[in-house]
Design a protein around this motif. Sequence first.
Motif, short mmCIF file in Angstrom:
data_model
loop_
_atom_site.label_atom_id
_atom_site.label_comp_id
_atom_site.label_asym_id
_atom_site.label_seq_id
_atom_site.Cartn_x
_atom_site.Cartn_y
_atom_site.Cartn_z
N ILE A 37 44.32 30.61 33.02
CA ILE A 37 43.63 30.44 34.30
C ILE A 37 43.26 28.98 34.53
CG2 ILE A 37 41.49 31.01 35.52
CD1 ILE A 37 41.72 33.82 34.49
N THR A 97 41.84 33.96 40.99
CA THR A 97 42.85 32.90 41.04
C THR A 97 43.89 33.18 42.10
OG1 THR A 97 42.51 32.68 38.65
CG2 THR A 97 44.36 31.50 39.60
N PHE A 125 46.34 27.41 35.94
CA PHE A 125 46.46 27.86 37.33
C PHE A 125 45.52 27.06 38.23
CE2 PHE A 125 48.34 32.20 36.28
CZ PHE A 125 49.48 31.98 37.02
N ASP A 126 44.29 26.87 37.78
CA ASP A 126 43.31 26.13 38.58
C ASP A 126 43.73 24.67 38.77
OD1 ASP A 126 41.82 28.41 38.78
OD2 ASP A 126 40.37 27.86 37.23
N HIS A 175 46.49 24.54 41.27
CA HIS A 175 45.97 24.80 42.61
C HIS A 175 45.32 23.55 43.19
CE1 HIS A 175 42.82 26.06 45.48
NE2 HIS A 175 43.70 26.98 45.85
N LYS A 179 35.66 33.86 36.65
CA LYS A 179 37.01 33.37 36.35
C LYS A 179 38.10 34.39 36.64
CE LYS A 179 36.13 29.24 34.70
NZ LYS A 179 36.69 28.01 35.33
#
Length: 758
Positions: free
Chosen positions: A425, A553, A428-429, A432, A535
């Motif tokens: 994650i 997410t 992913f963040d 992004h 999260k």
Amino acid sequence: LLEAEKYLADATKASEIHSSALLQQACQFKKQQADVDRRLLILTRSETSDDAIEKFDADIRALQQLDIATGYVELLAQVEDLSAEARRNFKSSPQAALQPYLRLQKLAIALKEAQPAAEDAAPHLVDHVEKTAQHLWKQMKDTFAADFEKVLTRMKWPGKDVSLAGSLEHEWTDGVERLLDLQEPELNIQGDHVKPHEEPLVLLPLEVMVRPLDLRFQYHFHGDRPTNKLDKPEYFFSHIMGLLNSYDEFFATYFQPILRKRFKASNLAMTSIFIDSTSALITALLPMLRRKVFGVIPQIAKQPQLLSHFIHELMSFDTSLRDDWNYDGGNGVEGWKGLTWEVLVKKGWFGRWLEVEKTFALSRYRNIIEPPESFEIDYESVEPSATKPTNAAIRVNDLLETITDRYRPLPSFSQKLRFLIDIQIAIFDLFHVRLASFLDEYLMDTSSIMHTIQGVSSSGAKQKLPTEGLLGLERLVRVYGSAEYLEKKMRDWSDDVFFLELWEELQDRARAHAPQGQKKKTVGGNMTVEQVADKTSAAVGNEEGGGALFDETAGAYRRLRVRTEGVITDTLVQQIRSSLNAYRQINPWSALSSPSAGEEMNLSISAELDAPTGLLSSFLSFLANALAQAPLRRIARQVVLAMQSFLWDKILVFYKFSVTGAKQFRRDVQGLWEVVDRFIGVGQGEMGMRKLAEGLVLLELDGGNNGDGGQGLKLRDVERRLFKDNESGREVLEEMGLEVLSESDARAVVQKRIDYAG
């Protein structure tokens, strides 16, 4: 009255007799008490009865102590007798030696179990009996093992030509049975369920039989041999697998029947490591591997690549034992946790390994996004009908799937959750944020303030990236395609069995705290329910169900995708409207000359519309290749509506039209429809501009009245009925099949004919 008097007399007499009896008993008791006191005084040579009682109690306690000491001595004598009897027999008659040993072992177990009730009254006695039993067990084990090893030598174990011909099989079986008899009390103590944190017992016959295999293992993997390399843990893992493959058939043939016969009716019948020869063999081989693993870890702890590779190979080994050999470590309910669990949890190496894996993952992530070509659109890696992602999005997804494979075999829920949140994650963040920054940069480049700054900046300022045309559109599509691709991947992952099971366990743990409002309680490692929910998903701990691990997410990527789609739409609308300004300036619409039938059929699009149609064609062509049908249609629909609004407001209801002008205008609009139809689908252009299409029907009406001859409604008749009242206007519009135009819109169109009567 006489009866009452008689009854009273009888009761009085009985009371007197009872009182007399009690008085006699009291006197007798006093005499006895005096006699006892006199005897105590004589016996204890005391002057008072209280002193005599105290001395008498002391004598009683001394007798009790003597009785206990006598019991101790008798028990010690019994222990010594059993030990001596076993020692006398275990060389000449091993089977006879087992009986006194088993009695001694049962005695030791009984004493230990009785200790809590006796408030640990005899710890030294219990310790002595246990040590005596252990010492005897070791002597018997060494003797039985030595005899068994002689049999193994004669049968050429563990060579390739091992043989149990003749009497060897009987001798081998006797040796196995004898060692199992010796171990039976220990096996019964462990019972039918091996606890996950305990190391399972190795059956004594197998412990003896793997000794030469252990020596071979040490020869290859504990010295300076070429096979002992820190960077090649697969060597010794493969060696253990090779031993299993080599000797499993032998044990299944000769050892399995013995186990089945001995344990099938016992409480160990459902414990695989005691009833199944293959599981028993694996259990016997694990100690040598465990020593090697625990010895290697400290040597490679500061070498990230070696540590990562080692843990990966260790997890693969554990998975192979579980899946290929059905090994459960004797725990049929929870299964075998594996050597990986022992290393990461019991030995405490998880934190270091997680740090190494996170460092590697972030390093690979940076290598993915830094090259300039990373954010080029990849047209080959997905289906032609799908939205095209960038190279970076595909490679980031591949990286995250690789990370999933790294921690998928972990048995610990908290460790899986830490990998998910701290690495997957987190990446992913980061991606992004990178995509959102691209969109923000584009918006800044297109803002009027940025244009002003760029206009007065020095020549050495950073060059602004293109915002118009296909190059500007491509910048936006890169963000959109990447966001949609990873959003869909997260939705797919949420349906994966691995992540579904992880989500269900997270929900169970979170709901366990929910009734007490314990949102601050930890649910995985040191993370609280609230932290995990922030999260993963707001549905964590929700009793109503629903939700998935990647809700938060995936939601962030969805919002970025929707926002980018809006910017794409606004950009196309703005640029196409700008390109239509030149077309807006022309005014050939009121020309009175009517074209011939042939000329009407061959009307060409106005030259001023070439640029807008070319721009629209290039935009839609690019989007048709880069986007899936759904987003392409959504964007095209908004662009078409914007063009309709422009053409309606700036041309149709702005200028006066002759029939010839109306037909030319229709031909121009049809040119735009043809472009839309080519990329979106037949009829989509006209359908998107339905209001304008119906307006053109009115605009092209022939002048005159219906009585003037010819077919269909004429302009004068339609005009008359439209302006009569709303009901009449609606009727004529319905009669003409015009469903979108309102009465007021229709009147505005008719008024733009130069031959409008007014």
